[in-house]
Scaffold this active site. Structure first.
Site, mmCIF file in Angstrom:
data_model
loop_
_atom_site.group_PDB
_atom_site.id
_atom_site.type_symbol
_atom_site.label_atom_id
_atom_site.label_comp_id
_atom_site.label_asym_id
_atom_site.label_seq_id
_atom_site.Cartn_x
_atom_site.Cartn_y
_atom_site.Cartn_z
ATOM 1 N N VAL A 1 59.863 12.288 -14.368
ATOM 2 C CA VAL A 1 60.086 13.490 -15.476
ATOM 3 C C VAL A 1 61.714 13.763 -15.489
ATOM 4 C CG1 VAL A 1 57.730 14.133 -15.130
ATOM 5 C CG2 VAL A 1 59.577 15.094 -13.663
ATOM 6 N N TYR B 1 64.487 25.307 -4.721
ATOM 7 C CA TYR B 1 63.214 25.352 -5.059
ATOM 8 C C TYR B 1 62.814 26.676 -5.624
ATOM 9 C CZ TYR B 1 57.786 24.521 -4.730
ATOM 10 O OH TYR B 1 56.655 24.224 -4.942
HETATM 11 P P1 NAP Z 1 52.779 16.102 -3.516
HETATM 12 O O1 NAP Z 1 51.460 16.032 -2.795
HETATM 13 O O2 NAP Z 1 53.980 15.975 -2.849
HETATM 14 O O3 NAP Z 1 52.696 15.334 -4.887
HETATM 15 C C1 NAP Z 1 53.962 15.422 -5.739
HETATM 16 C C2 NAP Z 1 53.496 14.498 -7.172
HETATM 17 O O4 NAP Z 1 54.804 14.729 -7.938
HETATM 18 C C3 NAP Z 1 53.235 13.077 -6.806
HETATM 19 O O5 NAP Z 1 52.467 12.641 -7.873
HETATM 20 C C4 NAP Z 1 54.650 12.614 -7.265
HETATM 21 O O6 NAP Z 1 54.454 11.234 -7.663
HETATM 22 C C5 NAP Z 1 55.175 13.545 -8.342
HETATM 23 N N1 NAP Z 1 56.380 13.437 -8.724
HETATM 24 C C6 NAP Z 1 57.535 13.819 -7.854
HETATM 25 N N2 NAP Z 1 58.811 13.553 -8.354
HETATM 26 C C7 NAP Z 1 58.372 13.103 -9.689
HETATM 27 C C8 NAP Z 1 59.218 12.646 -10.749
HETATM 28 N N3 NAP Z 1 60.426 12.854 -10.654
HETATM 29 N N4 NAP Z 1 58.587 12.224 -11.901
HETATM 30 C C9 NAP Z 1 57.193 12.176 -12.161
HETATM 31 N N5 NAP Z 1 56.558 12.431 -10.797
HETATM 32 C C10 NAP Z 1 57.081 12.919 -9.728
HETATM 33 O O7 NAP Z 1 53.022 17.788 -4.100
HETATM 34 P P2 NAP Z 1 51.965 18.899 -4.453
HETATM 35 O O8 NAP Z 1 51.827 19.669 -3.276
HETATM 36 O O9 NAP Z 1 50.763 18.553 -4.982
HETATM 37 O O10 NAP Z 1 52.617 19.800 -5.519
HETATM 38 C C11 NAP Z 1 52.290 19.626 -6.711
HETATM 39 C C12 NAP Z 1 53.214 20.873 -7.426
HETATM 40 O O11 NAP Z 1 52.610 21.988 -6.983
HETATM 41 C C13 NAP Z 1 54.608 20.841 -7.456
HETATM 42 O O12 NAP Z 1 55.355 21.268 -8.565
HETATM 43 C C14 NAP Z 1 54.869 21.738 -6.321
HETATM 44 O O13 NAP Z 1 56.037 22.464 -6.241
HETATM 45 C C15 NAP Z 1 53.846 22.837 -6.555
HETATM 46 N N6 NAP Z 1 53.197 23.569 -5.418
HETATM 47 C C16 NAP Z 1 52.629 22.994 -4.251
HETATM 48 C C17 NAP Z 1 52.513 23.913 -3.389
HETATM 49 C C18 NAP Z 1 51.744 23.431 -2.162
HETATM 50 O O14 NAP Z 1 51.554 24.412 -1.236
HETATM 51 N N7 NAP Z 1 51.513 22.103 -2.069
HETATM 52 C C19 NAP Z 1 52.264 25.291 -3.484
HETATM 53 C C20 NAP Z 1 53.153 25.817 -4.365
HETATM 54 C C21 NAP Z 1 53.280 24.890 -5.554
HETATM 55 P P3 NAP Z 1 54.434 9.897 -6.625
HETATM 56 O O15 NAP Z 1 53.088 9.907 -6.017
HETATM 57 O O16 NAP Z 1 54.714 8.854 -7.512
HETATM 58 O O17 NAP Z 1 55.635 10.088 -5.726
#
Ligand code: NAP
Length: 242
Positions: A60, A154
């Site tokens: 992205v 972040y």
């Molecule tokens: P995650 O399990 O680490 O998954 C991250 C996802 O983003 C994966 O599908 C990864 O793809 C994809 N990704 C990373 N870099 C990318 C890029 N440059 N281009 C396209 N795809 C990319 O994260 P998550 O916890 O599900 O978090 C998802 C969202 O929620 C994020 O924006 C995060 O900041 C937000 N969030 C998470 C939490 C939490 O507690 N988990 C809290 C608040 C907000 P690959 O599998 O190919 O690496």
């Protein structure tokens, strides 16, 4: 036909969102960056329960990759458009600011903020031209609302997403395109698996991390017809933690 695009749909919250939208009857494009195996797992979870989905690999944060992948999709789907966009892809590169490298700063801003810009800008014209409009949901974070030590990069990206959501919502409201942000607290995923769960749980009024499916239910609502009058908002989902 109206499609959904979920960036970062291979794992965690994005995977749960992809599954949820597919269960609502929407054909889902699952974007991922490098984990093809995890993306295939999301695809399998959807198709095995009767849903429709496909994979789309691109980074992205690369304008060229975004435009090339989405351009190819549009050529292959002349009568369809992406009406639901979930800007979910995100990464963390935590460090205290006085020790933060240029790379740590730029990588986080590039994925969460520039990624949101490249994908959304590309899809907006088609979404705004169609009578049925569209839904954009941007993944922010509790960190973007309250600020968290060790995460200036972040928090900057996630706060910026909230500002951009409010501004874009005003640009698109007349075209039936709603734009909202979701701000999760601590959610079980790869991003949080190495955190001190026991210690953090004590700070959460509900005494547990949230589940990706709980965030997905909220995103599903924001993509539904029922949420047509909600726009420019940031909805928290955090077990009562502020
Ligand atoms: P995650 O399990 O680490 O998954 C991250 C996802 O983003 C994966 O599908 C990864 O793809 C994809 N990704 C990373 N870099 C990318 C890029 N440059 N281009 C396209 N795809 C990319 O994260 P998550 O916890 O599900 O978090 C998802 C969202 O929620 C994020 O924006 C995060 O900041 C937000 N969030 C998470 C939490 C939490 O507690 N988990 C809290 C608040 C907000 P690959 O599998 O190919 O690496």
């Amino acid at each position: 036909m109206k499609y959904a695009l979920v960036t970062g749909g291979s794992r965690g919250i994005g995977r749960a969102v992809s599954i949820r939208l597919a269960a609502m009857g929407i054909p889902v494009i699952i974007n991922y960056q490098s984990n093809g195996k995890a993306a295939a797992g999301t695809l399998e979870a959807i198709t095995s329960s009767g849903g429709s989905a496909s994979l789309m690999q691109f980074d992205v944060s690369s304008k060229e990759q975004v435009e090339s992948a989405l351009g190819q999709w549009e050529q292959a789907h002349p009568d369809d458009y992406i009406a639901y966009l979930v800007n979910n892809a995100g990464i963390g590169r935590d460090n205290v600011m006085f020790m933060m490298s240029d790379e740590q700063w730029h990588d986080v801003l590039d994925v969460s903020l520039n990624g949101f810009f490249y994908v959304t800008r590309y899809l907006l014209p088609k979404m705004m031209m169609r009578k049925h409009g569209g839904r954009i949901v941007n993944m922010s974070s509790l960190s973007g609302l309250k600020g968290l030590a060790g995460q200036t990069n972040y928090c900057a990206a996630k706060s910026a997403i909230i500002g951009a959501t409010r501004a874009l919502a005003q640009e698109t409201a007349g075209r039936n395109v709603t734009v909202n942000a979701v701000a999760p607290g601590f959610i079980e995923s790869d991003m949080t698996k190495d955190l001190p769960v026991e210690e953090l749980t004590k700070m959460i009024p509900m005494k547990r991390f949230g589940k990706p499916e709980e965030v997905a239910a909220l995103v599903g609502f924001l993509c539904s017809d029922e949420s047509a009058y909600i726009t420019g908002q940031t909805i928290s989902i955090n077990g009562g933690m502020f």
